[in-house]
Design an enzyme around this catalytic site. Sequence first.
Site, PDB file in Angstrom:
ATOM      1  N   THR A  77     -33.333   3.436  11.895  1.00 44.57           N
ATOM      2  CA  THR A  77     -33.030   2.052  12.252  1.00 44.57           C
ATOM      3  C   THR A  77     -31.690   1.587  11.694  1.00 44.57           C
ATOM      4  O   THR A  77     -31.255   2.070  10.637  1.00 44.57           O
ATOM      5  CB  THR A  77     -34.133   1.131  11.690  1.00 44.57           C
ATOM      6  OG1 THR A  77     -33.723  -0.223  11.836  1.00 44.57           O
ATOM      7  CG2 THR A  77     -34.376   1.372  10.211  1.00 44.57           C
ATOM      8  N   TYR A 105     -38.508  -2.382   4.862  1.00 44.41           N
ATOM      9  CA  TYR A 105     -38.529  -1.601   6.103  1.00 44.41           C
ATOM     10  C   TYR A 105     -37.315  -0.660   6.147  1.00 44.41           C
ATOM     11  O   TYR A 105     -37.451   0.549   6.343  1.00 44.41           O
ATOM     12  CB  TYR A 105     -38.528  -2.551   7.307  1.00 44.41           C
ATOM     13  CG  TYR A 105     -38.269  -1.856   8.613  1.00 44.41           C
ATOM     14  CD1 TYR A 105     -39.185  -0.948   9.123  1.00 44.41           C
ATOM     15  CD2 TYR A 105     -37.090  -2.078   9.322  1.00 44.41           C
ATOM     16  CE1 TYR A 105     -38.936  -0.282  10.311  1.00 44.41           C
ATOM     17  CE2 TYR A 105     -36.842  -1.429  10.508  1.00 44.41           C
ATOM     18  CZ  TYR A 105     -37.762  -0.523  10.997  1.00 44.41           C
ATOM     19  OH  TYR A 105     -37.510   0.136  12.161  1.00 44.41           O
TER      20      TYR A 105
END
Length: 344
Positions: free
Chosen positions: A125, A151
């Site tokens: 990501t 995250y």
Amino acid sequence: MTLLCTGAAGYIGSHTAMAFLDQTDSRLIIIDDLRTGFRQNIAILQARYPDRVEFVEMDFGNRTLLEALFKRSEITGVLHFGASLIVGESVQKPLAYYHNNVANAIALFEICVRFGVEYFIFSSTAAVYGEPDSRLIPVCESAPLAPINPYGSSKMMVELILQDLAKISSMRYVALRYFNVAGASMGNTTSLLAQDQALGQRSKNATHLIKVALECATGKRAGMSIFGDDYPTPDGTCIRDYIHIDDLAAAHLSALRFLQAGGDSAVFNVGYNRGYSVKEVIECVKRVSGVDFATQIAPRRAGDPAELIASNALLKQQTHWQPRYDDLAVIVRSAYEFEKALKA
Ligand code: UFG
């Protein structure tokens, strides 16, 4: 070739699985615990390719079940989508994120290495970059990794583990750093939409901007918040690089072909090299749908960087990937058609 796909009952996994089924003759074994994924996505894949999709409902960190799967099937490559992926939630529940995204990935890696998996494609990501220096935007893969939420940290840790593993095993990998993925399959037809056989973004509790705005446009929500209008951007709202789901799915195919052609393990950004603000995205949703809806300015959301735009030069240069749907209105329209057909 048999590929294991973790998390392919989810949004990105299901579209990518369809791309592999459409464009290769590989057989897919999909594992998903259906905590956030949808059985309907599996049903759609199996309806179109009944002989090439096997589904096993399980956690991707379950060593015993993984071992049994690898013993009975010759799995050459793994596409690892399974993860928890909501930025704000990760700030509230860091341990759940490290457990699912890192500890469970380690279990999967142990089995992959033991059974000689050759290719591993990892869903990483843009969140690994944290808040990149504005002089470094569009951000390149060589930019410092400095995640600002659990995250992003969990995904960075898995990238580091892969880097170390590739040195001591025969497994080569590509980590794809996704920017903001949106839209629905361009293969959706009116009849697929009407029969709930279309692929798009299904969410139990949507948090992503385009999805939330489309739920407003289709009357599923009364209105929405803009999280912060005091960021150092031209209109004060956060800027993101929105990429069409089918272009992202195609990047996985390009990545696998790159490895099959002998490419070394690599990390690639997947985005379009340009960004839109939250306000611009909401305007686009209103324009495409022709529906006005209420928005209100709310406080900043924890863990949100001001601006994230991808440099995609490396992916284009190293693989045959070329974006096909680099147009915010096309992204929004495909998602809108899907959202309209999706029952509440
Ligand atoms: N936003 C709103 N209102 C909403 C929802 C979102 O203002 O109701 C804003 C957010 O604050 C943010 C922007 O819209 O500024 C985009 O937010 P999303 O939740 O759609 O996406 P994120 O940028 O938080 O995260 C997504 C993926 C991550 C990935 C990241 C990379 O979920 O996995 O993009 O840019 F890391």
